[in-house]
Write an enzyme that holds these catalytic residues in place. Structure first.
Site, PDB file in Angstrom:
ATOM      1  N   GLN A  86      33.652  45.034  41.005  1.00 26.57           N
ATOM      2  CA  GLN A  86      33.053  44.572  40.250  1.00 26.57           C
ATOM      3  C   GLN A  86      33.376  42.880  40.750  1.00 26.57           C
ATOM      4  OE1 GLN A  86      35.470  45.451  36.419  1.00 26.57           O
ATOM      5  NE2 GLN A  86      36.610  46.700  38.119  1.00 26.57           N
ATOM      6  N   ASP A  89      33.536  38.219  44.973  1.00 22.32           N
ATOM      7  CA  ASP A  89      33.537  37.481  46.251  1.00 22.32           C
ATOM      8  C   ASP A  89      32.443  38.079  47.470  1.00 22.32           C
ATOM      9  OD1 ASP A  89      35.020  39.173  47.022  1.00 22.32           O
ATOM     10  OD2 ASP A  89      36.730  38.925  46.026  1.00 22.32           O
ATOM     11  N   HIS A 104      28.862  42.510  38.990  1.00 22.91           N
ATOM     12  CA  HIS A 104      28.289  41.840  38.135  1.00 22.91           C
ATOM     13  C   HIS A 104      28.239  40.483  39.411  1.00 22.91           C
ATOM     14  CE1 HIS A 104      32.521  43.429  35.759  1.00 22.91           C
ATOM     15  NE2 HIS A 104      31.617  43.633  35.694  1.00 22.91           N
ATOM     16  N   SER A 174      42.084  45.713  35.619  1.00 23.56           N
ATOM     17  CA  SER A 174      42.722  45.941  34.413  1.00 23.56           C
ATOM     18  C   SER A 174      42.243  47.127  33.648  1.00 23.56           C
ATOM     19  CB  SER A 174      42.877  45.168  34.125  1.00 23.56           C
ATOM     20  OG  SER A 174      41.594  43.940  33.455  1.00 23.56           O
TER      21      SER A 174
HETATM   22  P1  OAD Z   1      41.619  41.605  35.769  1.00 18.04           P
HETATM   23  O1  OAD Z   1      42.092  40.259  35.929  1.00 18.04           O
HETATM   24  O2  OAD Z   1      41.288  42.145  34.277  1.00 18.04           O
HETATM   25  O3  OAD Z   1      42.287  42.607  36.547  1.00 18.04           O
HETATM   26  C1  OAD Z   1      43.287  42.721  38.091  1.00 18.04           C
HETATM   27  C2  OAD Z   1      44.113  43.479  37.597  1.00 18.04           C
HETATM   28  O4  OAD Z   1      44.495  43.259  39.459  1.00 18.04           O
HETATM   29  C3  OAD Z   1      45.825  44.495  36.956  1.00 18.04           C
HETATM   30  O5  OAD Z   1      45.757  45.047  37.183  1.00 18.04           O
HETATM   31  C4  OAD Z   1      46.265  43.717  37.853  1.00 18.04           C
HETATM   32  O6  OAD Z   1      47.376  44.239  38.003  1.00 18.04           O
HETATM   33  C5  OAD Z   1      45.956  43.633  39.791  1.00 18.04           C
HETATM   34  N1  OAD Z   1      46.243  43.105  40.911  1.00 18.04           N
HETATM   35  C6  OAD Z   1      46.632  42.179  40.829  1.00 18.04           C
HETATM   36  N2  OAD Z   1      47.948  41.654  42.224  1.00 18.04           N
HETATM   37  C7  OAD Z   1      47.119  42.756  42.746  1.00 18.04           C
HETATM   38  C8  OAD Z   1      47.679  43.356  43.541  1.00 18.04           C
HETATM   39  N3  OAD Z   1      47.582  42.412  44.845  1.00 18.04           N
HETATM   40  N4  OAD Z   1      46.439  44.744  44.354  1.00 18.04           N
HETATM   41  C9  OAD Z   1      45.704  45.287  43.675  1.00 18.04           C
HETATM   42  N5  OAD Z   1      45.806  44.897  42.320  1.00 18.04           N
HETATM   43  C10 OAD Z   1      46.606  43.829  42.099  1.00 18.04           C
HETATM   44  O7  OAD Z   1      40.140  41.133  36.799  1.00 18.04           O
HETATM   45  P2  OAD Z   1      39.177  42.745  36.869  1.00 18.04           P
HETATM   46  O8  OAD Z   1      39.317  43.984  36.086  1.00 18.04           O
HETATM   47  O9  OAD Z   1      38.811  43.029  38.451  1.00 18.04           O
HETATM   48  O10 OAD Z   1      34.129  39.851  35.479  1.00 18.04           O
HETATM   49  O11 OAD Z   1      38.442  41.434  35.756  1.00 18.04           O
HETATM   50  C11 OAD Z   1      36.877  42.476  35.567  1.00 18.04           C
HETATM   51  C12 OAD Z   1      35.982  41.646  35.525  1.00 18.04           C
HETATM   52  O12 OAD Z   1      36.460  41.157  34.371  1.00 18.04           O
HETATM   53  C13 OAD Z   1      35.618  40.727  36.726  1.00 18.04           C
HETATM   54  O13 OAD Z   1      35.073  41.218  37.031  1.00 18.04           O
HETATM   55  C14 OAD Z   1      35.454  39.259  35.464  1.00 18.04           C
HETATM   56  C15 OAD Z   1      35.799  39.659  34.377  1.00 18.04           C
HETATM   57  O14 OAD Z   1      35.393  39.096  33.302  1.00 18.04           O
HETATM   58  C16 OAD Z   1      32.684  38.725  35.398  1.00 18.04           C
HETATM   59  O15 OAD Z   1      32.796  37.317  35.568  1.00 18.04           O
HETATM   60  C17 OAD Z   1      31.606  39.373  35.007  1.00 18.04           C
END
Ligand code: OAD
Length: 229
Positions: A86, A89, A104, A174
């Site tokens: 997703q 980068d 994305h 998340s």
């Molecule tokens: P989120 O910011 O929603 O979630 C980030 C996740 O990473 C959370 O579950 C954290 O607990 C976890 N996390 C934090 N530190 C970490 C670490 N060191 N190792 C592993 N995990 C860790 O990000 P995404 O789920 O990627 O879309 O968000 C999905 C989409 O929402 C993105 O692609 C973006 C956003 O809006 C667009 O911009 C189109």
């Protein structure tokens, strides 16, 4: 070789220094998501969106892949490995992963507003775009990013990969943004599923949760997946 499919989110790049979206101090806390990452936002104020992604591109030049990205490359020795990310980068590319599907979009790319098949890669130091930027045909451009309110064109090939997986792994997401969050439901029955995240979201009971940051969690995953190899 067995097929390993890995779905990654912002958490895998966190230890490289890229902010996640929804954690405390995440990007969406400092920038209203509907202003900087939605189709309506782009219609309302395209200049703000150009500026937001210009900043993200400059920030990306200051970070490097971490041990989690590199660990997934190591797993290519043992598995036919595919990454569905997703993330916008390019840290999986820079780590050296072979098969990467971006759900994305990609931060380092822009495309024509007139013809979406015209996609261009930006290279430093030319990382900035604006409402006045024109491609070689004289057309305005936009970030090659899937905004909220837009379709996710790569979800079909992503689902096909998950349906073929012999092992499926989810890292650092998340699980709130669909359709990406639903991918785990396409695994065949009996296929092992792992989810690495220090603060895991609720998942079905068939998922093996590794509640660690990505670097430590991927090291653990490599131990688990290669113990009989
Ligand atoms: P989120 O910011 O929603 O979630 C980030 C996740 O990473 C959370 O579950 C954290 O607990 C976890 N996390 C934090 N530190 C970490 C670490 N060191 N190792 C592993 N995990 C860790 O990000 P995404 O789920 O990627 O879309 O968000 C999905 C989409 O929402 C993105 O692609 C973006 C956003 O809006 C667009 O911009 C189109």
């Amino acid at each position: 070789m067995k097929k390993l499919v890995v779905s990654t989110g912002a958490g895998i790049s966190k230890e490289s220094g890229v902010s996640t979206f929804r954690d405390a101090d995440g990007l969406w806390e400092n920038y209203p998501v509907m202003d900087v990452a939605s189709a309506d936002g782009f219609r309302r104020n395209p200049a703000l969106i150009h500026q937001f992604y210009n900043e993200r591109r400059h920030q990306l030049q200051t970070v490097k892949p971490n041990a989690a990205h590199l660990g997934l490359v190591e797993l290519e020795k043992y598995f036919d490995t595919y990454i569905i990310t997703q993330n916008v980068d390019d840290l999986h590319e820079r780590a050296g992963s072979k098969n990467i599907l971006h759900l994305h979009g990609e931060l380092m790319k822009i495309r024509s507003l007139r013809d979406e098949s015209r996609v261009y890669t930006l290279t430093p130091p030319n990382l900035d775009t604006s409402v006045d930027t024109r491609d070689k045909y004289g057309d305005p451009v936009r970030p090659h990013i899937v905004f909220f309110q837009e379709a996710v064109p790569n979800i079909e090939p992503a689902i096909e990969l998950v349906e073929q997986a012999d092992v499926f792994v989810v890292i650092g997401t998340s699980l709130v943004v669909y359709p990406a969050a639903g991918l785990m439901h396409y695994v065949r029955s009996g296929v092992p599923v792992y989810y690495i995240d220090p603060k895991p979201s609720p998942v079905p009971s068939f998922v093996n949760v590794i509640a660690e940051p990505a670097t430590k969690g991927v090291a653990r995953l490599i131990e688990i997946l290669t113990k009989d190899k």
